[in-house]
Design an enzyme around this catalytic site. Structure first.
Site, PDB file in Angstrom:
ATOM      1  N   ARG A  42       0.933  -1.234   0.060  1.00  0.00           N
ATOM      2  CA  ARG A  42      -0.092  -0.013  -0.033  1.00  0.00           C
ATOM      3  C   ARG A  42       0.907   1.364   0.069  1.00  0.00           C
ATOM      4  O   ARG A  42       0.350   2.421  -0.454  1.00  0.00           O
ATOM      5  CB  ARG A  42      -1.073  -0.043   1.203  1.00  0.00           C
ATOM      6  N   GLU A  95       4.708 -10.951  14.378  1.00  0.00           N
ATOM      7  CA  GLU A  95       3.882 -11.577  15.855  1.00  0.00           C
ATOM      8  C   GLU A  95       4.444 -13.074  15.944  1.00  0.00           C
ATOM      9  O   GLU A  95       4.898 -13.465  16.865  1.00  0.00           O
ATOM     10  CB  GLU A  95       2.576 -11.321  15.700  1.00  0.00           C
TER      11      GLU A  95
HETATM   12  P1  AMP Z   1       4.118  -2.536  11.401  1.00  0.00           P
HETATM   13  O1  AMP Z   1       5.175  -3.190  10.828  1.00  0.00           O
HETATM   14  O2  AMP Z   1       3.523  -3.449  12.467  1.00  0.00           O
HETATM   15  O3  AMP Z   1       4.246  -1.169  11.701  1.00  0.00           O
HETATM   16  O4  AMP Z   1       2.866  -2.879  10.184  1.00  0.00           O
HETATM   17  C1  AMP Z   1       2.962  -1.943   9.284  1.00  0.00           C
HETATM   18  C2  AMP Z   1       2.427  -2.552   8.132  1.00  0.00           C
HETATM   19  O5  AMP Z   1       1.038  -3.545   8.158  1.00  0.00           O
HETATM   20  C3  AMP Z   1       2.017  -1.315   7.222  1.00  0.00           C
HETATM   21  O6  AMP Z   1       2.559  -1.496   5.824  1.00  0.00           O
HETATM   22  C4  AMP Z   1       0.483  -1.628   6.874  1.00  0.00           C
HETATM   23  O7  AMP Z   1      -0.094  -1.688   5.576  1.00  0.00           O
HETATM   24  C5  AMP Z   1       0.109  -2.787   7.594  1.00  0.00           C
HETATM   25  N1  AMP Z   1      -0.941  -2.802   8.792  1.00  0.00           N
HETATM   26  C6  AMP Z   1      -0.737  -2.819  10.102  1.00  0.00           C
HETATM   27  N2  AMP Z   1      -2.023  -2.657  10.772  1.00  0.00           N
HETATM   28  C7  AMP Z   1      -2.634  -2.214   9.875  1.00  0.00           C
HETATM   29  C8  AMP Z   1      -4.345  -2.060  10.009  1.00  0.00           C
HETATM   30  N3  AMP Z   1      -4.733  -2.123  11.314  1.00  0.00           N
HETATM   31  N4  AMP Z   1      -4.860  -1.698   8.836  1.00  0.00           N
HETATM   32  C9  AMP Z   1      -4.323  -1.437   7.647  1.00  0.00           C
HETATM   33  N5  AMP Z   1      -3.013  -1.984   7.387  1.00  0.00           N
HETATM   34  C10 AMP Z   1      -2.240  -2.154   8.514  1.00  0.00           C
END
Ligand code: AMP
Length: 173
Positions: A61, A98
Site C-alpha cells: 500500500r 508477531e
Molecule cells: P507494522 O510493521 O506493525 O508497523 O505494520 C505496518 C504494515 O502493516 C503497514 O505496511 C500496513 O500496511 C500494515 N498494517 C498494520 N496494521 C494495519 C491496520 N490496522 N490496517 C491496515 N494496515 C495495517
C-alpha cells in the site's frame, strides 16, 4: 480537508485479514478526488522545505502513495518489495513479526550513497516494517530524510521503535 474529513473517508473493516484486527481501508479515501489531492498536498507541504532526493514506497500500500508524493516533490521513486519480486541484485532485511519473520528487498543500485530518502507507507502500526526499511536504506549508504505515514496507530507505540528519525503521520487513531 482536515484529519476529521480524512477519517470520514477511511473505511474501518473489523476482523480483516484475521479475527481481532481492525483494518483501515484507504481505498475509500483514495477514490475521492478531494481526499486523494489533499493527502498528497499535505505530504508535499510537510517535506517541501526538506532535502529529499528520492521517495521510497513499501509494498504494497506504500505504492499507492509514494510515487505521487515523489511527483509532487519533484523526485524519483524507489520500491521496496517482498522477496523474489525484484529482477536485479538486491539487498535484503529480515524483521520479526508477531509469529515468525518477514523479509523485504531493494535493488542494490536504487539508492546512491549520501542520498536523502523519504520513506512513505500507509500505516504505522508496531513500527517493525518501517524500522527494517530504514535499516535497508542505511545499508545502501542512504540517509533517512524522514518517515511519512497516512495513518499512525498511536496505541501500538511504533514511533518508539524508530528512535530519532523524523516521523510524520497525517491521521492518528
Ligand atoms: P507494522 O510493521 O506493525 O508497523 O505494520 C505496518 C504494515 O502493516 C503497514 O505496511 C500496513 O500496511 C500494515 N498494517 C498494520 N496494521 C494495519 C491496520 N490496522 N490496517 C491496515 N494496515 C495495517
Amino acid at each position: 480537508m482536515n484529519e476529521t474529513s480524512w477519517k470520514n473517508l477511511i473505511r474501518q473493516v473489523p476482523d480483516f485479514p484475521k479475527p481481532g484486527i481492525l483494518f483501515y481501508d484507504i481505498t475509500t479515501l483514495l477514490r475521492d478526488k478531494d481526499g486523494l489531492g489533499s493527502v498528497i498536498d499535505a505530504f508535499e507541504k510537510q517535506y517541501e522545505e526538506k532535502r529529499v532526493d528520492v521517495v521510497l514506497g513499501i509494498e504494497a500500500r506504500g505504492f499507492l502513495l509514494a510515487p505521487t508524493v515523489a511527483y509532487a516533490l519533484g523526485t524519483g521513486f524507489v520500491p521496496v518489495r517482498k522477496p523474489k519480486k525484484l529482477p536485479w541484485q538486491v539487498e535484503s532485511v529480515e524483521y520479526a513479526l508477531e509469529y515468525g519473520t518477514d523479509k523485504l528487498e531493494i535493488h542494490r543500485d536504487a539508492i546512491k550513497p549520501g542520498q536523502h530518502v523519504l520513506i512513505i507507507d500507509d500505516v504505522l502500526a508496531t513500527g517493525g516494517t518501517a524500522e527494517a526499511v530504514a535499516k535497508l536504506v542505511e545499508k545502501l549508504g542512504g540517509v533517512v530524510a524522514g518517515l511519512g505515514f497516512l495513518i499512525e496507530l498511536d496505541f501500538l507505540k511504533g514511533r518508539g521503535k524508530l528512535g530519532t528519525y523524523d516521523i510524520h503521520s497525517l491521521i492518528h487513531y
